[in-house]
Every structure is written in structure tokens, then in C-alpha cells.
Write a protein that holds these residues in place. Structure first.
Motif, PDB file in Angstrom:
ATOM      1  N   SER A  48       0.849  -1.196   0.000  1.00 49.06           N
ATOM      2  CA  SER A  48       0.000   0.000   0.000  1.00 49.06           C
ATOM      3  C   SER A  48       0.881   1.241   0.000  1.00 49.06           C
ATOM      4  N   TYR A  50       0.861   5.802  -0.936  1.00 52.43           N
ATOM      5  CA  TYR A  50       0.229   7.000  -1.480  1.00 52.43           C
ATOM      6  C   TYR A  50       1.323   7.978  -1.866  1.00 52.43           C
ATOM      7  N   MET A 216      -2.796  12.710   7.531  1.00 55.46           N
ATOM      8  CA  MET A 216      -2.083  11.542   7.007  1.00 55.46           C
ATOM      9  C   MET A 216      -0.709  11.386   7.632  1.00 55.46           C
ATOM     10  N   SER A 223       5.112   4.420   7.695  1.00 49.35           N
ATOM     11  CA  SER A 223       5.546   3.870   6.410  1.00 49.35           C
ATOM     12  C   SER A 223       6.783   2.997   6.582  1.00 49.35           C
ATOM     13  N   ARG A 281       6.687   8.994  -2.445  1.00 48.54           N
ATOM     14  CA  ARG A 281       5.819   7.838  -2.195  1.00 48.54           C
ATOM     15  C   ARG A 281       6.087   7.268  -0.806  1.00 48.54           C
ATOM     16  N   GLN A 323      -3.021   3.540  -8.190  1.00 50.11           N
ATOM     17  CA  GLN A 323      -1.599   3.648  -7.897  1.00 50.11           C
ATOM     18  C   GLN A 323      -0.754   2.800  -8.835  1.00 50.11           C
TER      19      GLN A 323
END
Length: 364
Positions: A48, A50, A216, A223, A281, A323
């Protein structure tokens, strides 16, 4: 004889036409025989992530400002020029500071004369005191005058140094080796202490700066990997891992974003310039997504589609992509079902007579 010649010519033309038709038929058969590998749809495990837009910035950038008042006499650099540390960027009218320097130098000369006189008087008083012609009080007074003259000379010397420093401020210099990003004044403008003259930046090191929405930030902190990508002349480049990254601890009260800074590796920074757009990213945990190879996606204007296997061959079907997961493929958000089979090469699937060669393994 003429009739015979005409018949021979007609026969030759017919033979050529038949031969051309044979070649055309062979070509169509070859096209009809084009087989295209297909991939059965289904959820796959991908990371995953973003992506946010950022910008390349120099780590060392300085807005050089004036430290003296006066008219800008000359601007000696232009935007884009390379400068060395200490190089003069602009000069300010120095007549006022030059006058102050000359006045301070005159005060030093006066202080030197007073000091010499006081020293000579003190030495005479010492000799007279030794012979008993003056009192101790007179000697003490001459000693005090000598010390006062010394202090006056030191003060005058400090005044010269201060005036010289003010004189040096009329020359605005580069603080380090780099390039001129922009100039903010022109010759003839009025300069005052603190007024920006030019912006200087060092070409290396560089960093990528991105604004992460405060909502976020927790996801960004969690991450597993952070990467950035810069678009060059040849299109989007490779995803690069920064040498280190850091986040500002507070959110901007207006934009409600937090600033993240990523240091660019030296070998990558050599191919980048400040101001370039970048994409950052944030890669998280593995999730199940429906993806297809990049070559399977056909982009025609505003239409994004893939070729789906049908009983009659291939049919173009519009999809909405998400994505880009790199080698894993492009995520499909809408337009396909898990039972669909997609051509892995959209260009070949678009040829007349193309047919499916059979499903391939997912991710190939």
C-alpha cells in the motif's frame, strides 16, 4: 498482331493482380495469427502506498541582504551566474562611510599626538621626582594623564576599525560558493540594513520537500519505506530512497500540513536542479489489489482502457486506474471483474485478428 500483343499485356496484368492478392492474403493471415498473452484478473499482494507532490530544494540557500544604508551603486551579477565565496555581488554608495573612516583616522592621529605628549610629560615628572623637584602628587597626575591618553588612543583605534567595518558593508559579497538564484534590486535602488539584495544557493547537497496533510501524518510515520521520483527530459525517473528524512514536529495552522524533508543521494543530486517537481511515495503494509501490467493499459486522450478477452476476440473496455506499483503493475480501481482476462500487451491486442494465447501467471 496488335490484338495478340494486347492479349499478352492483359494476361500479365491479371497475373500481377492475382500475385498481389496472394501476398495480401498471406499478410492478413499473418495478422490473423497474432497471439497475445493474457492475464486472468484477481487480487494480488502489493504494498500500500500514497504519492504526494513535492519540490527539489537546495540545503544551503541564503538571502543576502544589505548591512549599510545608501544608494545601490552597481549590481555585478545576474540570475544563473556562478559565484565564489567572498565575490562582490553589489556595491552601495560609500561616500558617507568613507568620510566617517577619514574622520576616525584623524582622531587616531590626534590621539597619537596626545599620547606622545602625555608619555613625555610623565617621564619628565619621574626624573624631577627623583631629584626632589616635584611632589608625588604631580607625578601621580602625570601618570593618570598618560593612562588617559592611552585609553583615548585605544578608543580612536576602535573607531577606525568600526568605520572600516561599516565601509566594508558597502560591498555585498557571496557567503559561499554557489549560483545566483535571483537578484532583488537594481542599480539606483535605495538600500537599507536588512533589504534583500540577491538569493544564493549551493548546487549540492539537495533535498526533496513535501507537504503531508496533518490527517495523514500518522500513516506517513508508519511507512515502511519512503521514496521520491523526479521527472526529467526522458520522463519520470526511477524511485530513489533518500539517505535520511525528517519531519517538522508541528503542523502549519493555515494549510494544516506538515513539512517532510528528504536528503538526496549525492550521485542522484548531480542530475537534479533546485525547483524541479518531485513525487514522494510513502510505502506501507502489503494489501490485496487488482493490478495489470503497465503495457496492458491503453491511453488515448481522455480514455484509459484495456483489452478484455471475449468470445469474438478482444474488446476494449474503459477502466479507472489507481496507484502505479512499479514492476507489480498498475492498480485497477473500477471497470474490471475478477473473472475477466486482460491482454498484457494492448498494442498487439489492437491488431486486426489478434487472439488470446492463453492466460499467464499473475504479475507476469
Amino acid at each position: 498482331m496488335r490484338l495478340f500483343t494486347a492479349i499478352r499485356f492483359l494476361n500479365a496484368q491479371v497475373c500481377r493482380s492475382l500475385l498481389g492478392a496472394a501476398w495480401l492474403t498471406a499478410g492478413l493471415n499473418a495478422v490473423a495469427a497474432t497471439e497475445v498473452a493474457v492475464q486472468s484478473m484477481g487480487a494480488q499482494s502489493v504494498n500500500s502506498a500514497y504519492v504526494l507532490d513535492g519540490v527539489v530544494e537546495p540545503v544551503r540557500q541564503s538571502t543576502v541582504a544589505a548591512q549599510a544604508s545608501g544608494r545601490v551603486a552597481s549590481l555585478l551579477v545576474k540570475a544563473g551566474e556562478r559565484v565564489k565565496a567572498g565575490q562582490v555581488l553589489a556595491t552601495i554608495d560609500d561616500r558617507d562611510t568613507q568620510t566617517g573612516l577619514e574622520r576616525s583616522q584623524a582622531q587616531v592621529a590626534q590621539a597619537d599626538a596626545e599620547l606622545a605628549n602625555a608619555k613625555a610629560n610623565w617621564q619628565r615628572q619621574q626624573e624631577l621626582k627623583a631629584k626632589g623637584f616635584v611632589s608625588q602628587a604631580a607625578l601621580d597626575a602625570s601618570a593618570a594623564q598618560y593612562k588617559a591618553a592611552q585609553a583615548g588612543r585605544d578608543g580612536a583605534g576602535a573607531g577606525v576599525r568600526q568605520a572600516g567595518l561599516a565601509q566594508s558593508f558597502t560591498k555585498v559579497t557571496a557567503p559561499f560558493d554557489g549560483y545566483v538564484f535571483e537578484t532583488l534590486v537594481q542599480a539606483g535602488d535605495l538600500a537599507v540594513p536588512g533589504k534583500p539584495i540577491a538569493v544564493i544557493y549551493a548546487p549540492a547537497p539537495l533535498r526533496v520537500v513535501v507537504q503531508v496533510p496533518a490527517s495523514m501524518n500518522a500513516q506517513a510515520q508508519a511507512s515502511r519505506q519512503i521514496e521520491f521520483q523526479v521527472t526529467g527530459d526522458g520522463g519520470p525517473g526511477e524511485w530513489v530512497k533518500p539517505t535520511q528524512h525528517q519531519a517538522v514536529g508541528a503542523a502549519d495552522p493555515v494549510s494544516q500540513t506538515m513539512t517532510w524533508k528528504m536528503d538526496v543521494p549525492a550521485q542522484v543530486a548531480a542530475q537534479m536542479i533546485p525547483g524541479q517537481p518531485a513525487r514522494v511515495r510513502f510505502v506501507g503494509a502489503a494489501v490485496q489489489r487488482m493490478v495489470v501490467p503497465k503495457a496492458a493499459v491503453l491511453q488515448r486522450g481522455e480514455l484509459t482502457a484495456v483489452y478484455v478477452v471475449t468470445l469474438q476476440g478482444f474488446a476494449l473496455k474503459a477502466v479507472r486506474v489507481g496507484q502505479d506499483h512499479g514492476a507489480a503493475g498498475v492498480e485497477i480501481l473500477a471497470g474490471l471483474k475478477a473473472t475477466d482476462a486482460v491482454a498484457v500487451d494492448a498494442v498487439k491486442a489492437g491488431l486486426a485478428g489478434a487472439k488470446a494465447a492463453g492466460p499467464t501467471a499473475k504479475g507476469q
